[in-house]
Enzyme design. Structure first.
Site, PDB file in Angstrom:
ATOM      1  N   VAL A   1      30.456 -12.391  23.664  1.00 16.28           N
ATOM      2  CA  VAL A   1      31.838 -12.422  23.175  1.00 16.28           C
ATOM      3  C   VAL A   1      31.743 -11.848  21.758  1.00 16.28           C
ATOM      4  CG1 VAL A   1      33.803 -13.859  22.531  1.00 16.28           C
ATOM      5  CG2 VAL A   1      32.510 -14.377  24.613  1.00 16.28           C
ATOM      6  N   PRO A   2      32.125 -10.593  21.591  1.00 14.30           N
ATOM      7  CA  PRO A   2      31.759  -9.820  20.395  1.00 14.30           C
ATOM      8  C   PRO A   2      32.539 -10.137  19.117  1.00 14.30           C
ATOM      9  CG  PRO A   2      33.107  -8.486  21.820  1.00 14.30           C
ATOM     10  CD  PRO A   2      32.880  -9.791  22.547  1.00 14.30           C
ATOM     11  N   CYS A   3      32.325 -11.314  18.575  1.00 18.22           N
ATOM     12  CA  CYS A   3      33.005 -11.686  17.327  1.00 18.22           C
ATOM     13  C   CYS A   3      32.537 -10.811  16.161  1.00 18.22           C
ATOM     14  CB  CYS A   3      32.800 -13.165  17.022  1.00 18.22           C
ATOM     15  SG  CYS A   3      31.083 -13.675  16.861  1.00 18.22           S
ATOM     16  N   HIS A   4      31.375 -10.168  16.315  1.00 17.34           N
ATOM     17  CA  HIS A   4      30.887  -9.275  15.261  1.00 17.34           C
ATOM     18  C   HIS A   4      31.773  -8.037  15.103  1.00 17.34           C
ATOM     19  CE1 HIS A   4      28.947  -7.857  18.985  1.00 17.34           C
ATOM     20  NE2 HIS A   4      28.988  -6.658  18.430  1.00 17.34           N
TER      21      HIS A   4
END
Length: 159
Positions: free
Chosen positions: A121-124
């Site tokens: 889950v690409p919170c970056h």
């Protein structure tokens, strides 16, 4: 039964936890006591493979079964994060707008920071409205590395 495996990544040791219902947590650690697992539990093998493929530049998205714990609002935010394309970034305000309420920006940022599924889950991929690298639980140096890893334009060094 919940199982955990540790794998070596270019950014440190990642911990992957889950059961037959899916992966509940993927995190990165600076703990030098953590070592790579010698055996990977069967229910985590696909997640490990997909993460290794990501770091090897062979994967842009993930299709593993996920089962994170969180509030309904957090899960809505994480779902929006999952829609950010590989190699792209959005702002916290963009996420709040996608949720239908620009005023929920702080709540969305907080949910982003509680994302239990590192990289998958690409919170970056969430940055400040001005494009700046802001808050990242794994450290800004890791966020920078991940965004550069996903960038379609690879920077070359002269030396």
């Amino acid at each position: 039964m919940i199982t955990t495996a540790f794998i070596e990544t270019p950014l440190g040791i990642a911990s992957i936890t889950g059961n037959e219902e899916g992966i509940s947590e993927i995190s990165i650690t600076d703990d030098s006591q953590k070592k790579e697992s010698t055996t990977i539990p069967e229910n985590l093998q696909e997640a490990v493979k997909q993460l290794q493929d990501y770091f090897d530049g062979k994967r842009n998205d993930f299709d593993i079964k996920l089962n994170p714990s969180g509030t309904d609002f957090q899960k809505k935010v994480w779902n929006e994060l999952s829609k950010i394309p590989f190699g792209k970034t959005v702002s916290y305000l963009d996420i709040a707008k996608r949720l239908g309420d620009p005023k929920c920006i702080r709540a969305a940022a907080s949910a982003n920071g509680k994302n239990p599924l590192w990289i998958v889950v690409p919170c970056h991929r969430v940055v400040g409205s001005d494009g700046s690298l802001t808050g990242y639980a794994g450290g800004l140096w890791r966020k920078k590395w991940l965004l550069e890893h996903e960038s379609p334009i690879k920077q070359q060094t002269l030396f």
